[in-house]
Design an enzyme around this catalytic site. Structure first.
Site, short mmCIF file in Angstrom:
data_model
loop_
_atom_site.label_atom_id
_atom_site.label_comp_id
_atom_site.label_asym_id
_atom_site.label_seq_id
_atom_site.Cartn_x
_atom_site.Cartn_y
_atom_site.Cartn_z
CG HIS A 306 -1.92 -1.15 1.20
ND1 HIS A 306 -2.76 -1.47 0.16
CD2 HIS A 306 -2.09 -2.13 2.13
CE1 HIS A 306 -3.42 -2.58 0.45
NE2 HIS A 306 -3.03 -3.01 1.63
CG ASP A 357 -5.18 -6.19 -0.33
OD1 ASP A 357 -5.14 -7.10 0.50
OD2 ASP A 357 -5.18 -4.99 0.00
ZN LIG Z 1 -3.28 -6.91 2.57
#
Ligand SMILES: [Zn+2]
Length: 509
Positions: A306, A357
């Site tokens: 991220h 994800d």
């Molecule tokens: Zn993750």
């Protein structure tokens, strides 16, 4: 003239993506071990078996660097409001609810579904950030790696390579009450975590994975992880301290030191949410990235997943240390996480890879285009990430219309596809990511007659694929020279879908 053996296979598509461009008239030669031995003009082929891939372009299999496979069960179940303000944190409670209900067999079935969808989307290898370790009530299984092995088995049955990034998870957060729904994740001391990691690596090298043997000494007798690993493995381990929120600093240092000693990849959630950053500042007086850098924990083995809410200083920390950023744009838009400052990262030579994800959507080409599209919406500009001056290589250099006024050259599609392929391979330590001699024959094909692709020129084909192709254009997927998807269908698709449909019925009634 290339030396060709009768046991070699020559894949002969219309176009092959090599050295940053599509080339015609070439064959990709693969030996019985599934490695690329040559890429030669078709008229130089002799005695090998030919596999003609008509109306197809071949590209290197993509690498999904960040997955939580079991979260596939959540798809479509969280798209409603549960509080005055829904957020990542309210979504997380729903995710925990699902995580607290899955048996080992359910985890196998859910993982197989996620991996099957990845295969259909041209993905050849996955980095599985695996944090479900214990039984439903938090009790430890006799084999502490039971669930990790179910996930690895699922990847193997689908035919994907897998880096099992085993998660260290200790606490709910700084000065935060324990959350009973995290009971399945927690290993309280680093010794237990490292012992279990070591055991898993040893089991993989002892035969769980048929190709993960050579290049590593046997483990087990001295309790140490073997150094190095096979040149063309199907499954291997990395470490994944979950986040600075979930792993206190001393524990984190031990895990990372262990990984550095043994040359293992290190993945960690970093700065996904502003609340995580502020809690870290409160605990340590530093942001997560400042903490990691000042403690010497960043390196070129490190992938920050991220890395959205970062300062310019954090970006230069990643640049200085060679750390990689893993963006997960389809999940980040779904969870309202924010926008990865990909333009800033690329301007500072920080490599970006991609992950699906939470599996709201499994389409790495969509993640690739979102990396750019999110910035267009934010900055009211186009071709935002391609201003980077480091993307000079390749065929586009000869194209005057793609040369910027200052002489720099831009090819956005190649840059974004590189995030999905070569950078992903680097991040998880996968052997593929490019079609080169010595690398495995991990690739996917695109149907040149697909409605989304039709009419593209050889020079514009990659941009058509990256910006416009949907999964229907992907027709064959080959991993280690072996086909796993043919004519858009996976070999075990029906059974996987049936089992997963049953699981969803049982889980959600
Ligand atoms: Zn993750």
């Amino acid at each position: 003239m290339a030396e060709l053996s009768a046991h070699e296979i020559a894949f002969v598509p219309d176009l092959i993506y090599v050295e940053g461009q599509f080339k015609s008239g070439l064959a990709l030669i693969c030996n019985p071990a599934g490695q690329i031995t040559n890429v030669v003009p078709v008229d130089q082929l002799t005695g090998q078996k030919r596999v003609r891939l008509a109306n197809r372009a071949v590209l290197p299999g993509m690498i999904n660097a960040h997955s939580h496979a079991f979260q596939r069960v959540l798809r479509g179940r969280t798209e409603y409001r549960t509080a005055d303000k829904d957020s990542f944190w309210t979504w997380r409670e729903m995710m925990y609810l699902a995580a607290s209900r899955l048996t080992p067999e359910d985890i196998y079935d859910a993982s197989r579904m996620a991996f099957l969808e990845m295969a259909l989307g041209g993905i050849a290898a996955v980095g599985e950030f695996h944090y479900l370790h214990h039984a439903l009530d938090g009790r430890h299984y006799d084999d502490p790696n039971l669930l990790a092995k179910e996930v690895i088995r699922a990847a193997g049955d689908v035919g994907l390579r897998i880096a099992l990034l085993r998660v260290a998870y200790v606490r709910s957060g700084f000065q935060t009450e324990p959350n009973p729904r995290q009971a399945r994740f927690i290993e309280r001391d680093p010794e237990t975590y490292l012992k279990n990691l070591d055991a898993l690596a040893g089991d993989l090298n002892q035969g769980t994975s048929p190709t993960a043997r050579e290049g590593s000494s046997k483990s087990g007798t001295d309790g140490a992880l073997p150094h190095g690993r096979a040149t063309d493995p199907s499954a291997w381990v990395g470490v994944a301290p979950h986040s600075v929120r979930a792993v206190p600093l001393d524990y984190l240092k031990q895990v990372i030191a262990y990984a550095n000693d043994r040359d293992l990849k290190i993945h960690m959630h970093v700065a996904e949410q502003p609340a995580e950053v502020s809690a870290c500042v409160e605990e340590y007086g530093r942001t997560p990235t400042a903490l990691l850098e000042s403690e010497g924990l960043l390196s070129d083995r490190f992938t920050a997943v991220h890395a959205i809410h970062v300062t310019p200083k954090a970006i230069s920390s990643f640049a200085k240390t060679g750390a990689i950023v893993c963006a997960c744009p389809t999940t980040e838009r779904n969870l309202g996480d924010g926008v990865v400052p990909a333009d800033e990262y690329l301007r500072n030579d920080v490599a970006i890879c991609l992950g699906t994800d939470s599996h709201t959507q499994i389409d790495l080409l969509e993640d690739a285009r979102e990396l750019e599209y999110h910035l267009r919406l934010q900055k009211l500009e186009r071709a935002v990430v391609s201003r980077n001056p480091t993307i000079r290589e390749g065929a586009w250099q000869r194209q005057a219309d793609r040369t910027l006024p200052d002489g720099r050259v831009s090819d956005l599609a190649a840059l974004l596809f590189g995030c999905a392929a070569t950078n992903g391979a680097r991040s998880i330590g996968a052997p593929g990511g490019a079609l080169e001699v010595g690398k495995p024959a991990d690739f996917f094909t695109i149907d040149l007659n697909d409605a989304a692709i039709a009419g593209a020129s050889q020079d514009d084909l990659l941009a058509s694929i990256v910006f416009s192709a949907s999964r229907t254009a992907i027709r064959e997927v080959v991993v280690g020279g072996k086909p796993i998807v043919s004519e858009g269908q996976h070999l075990i698709q029906e059974e996987v879908v049936e089992r997963f449909t049953d699981l969803q019925r049982r889980l959600w009634g």
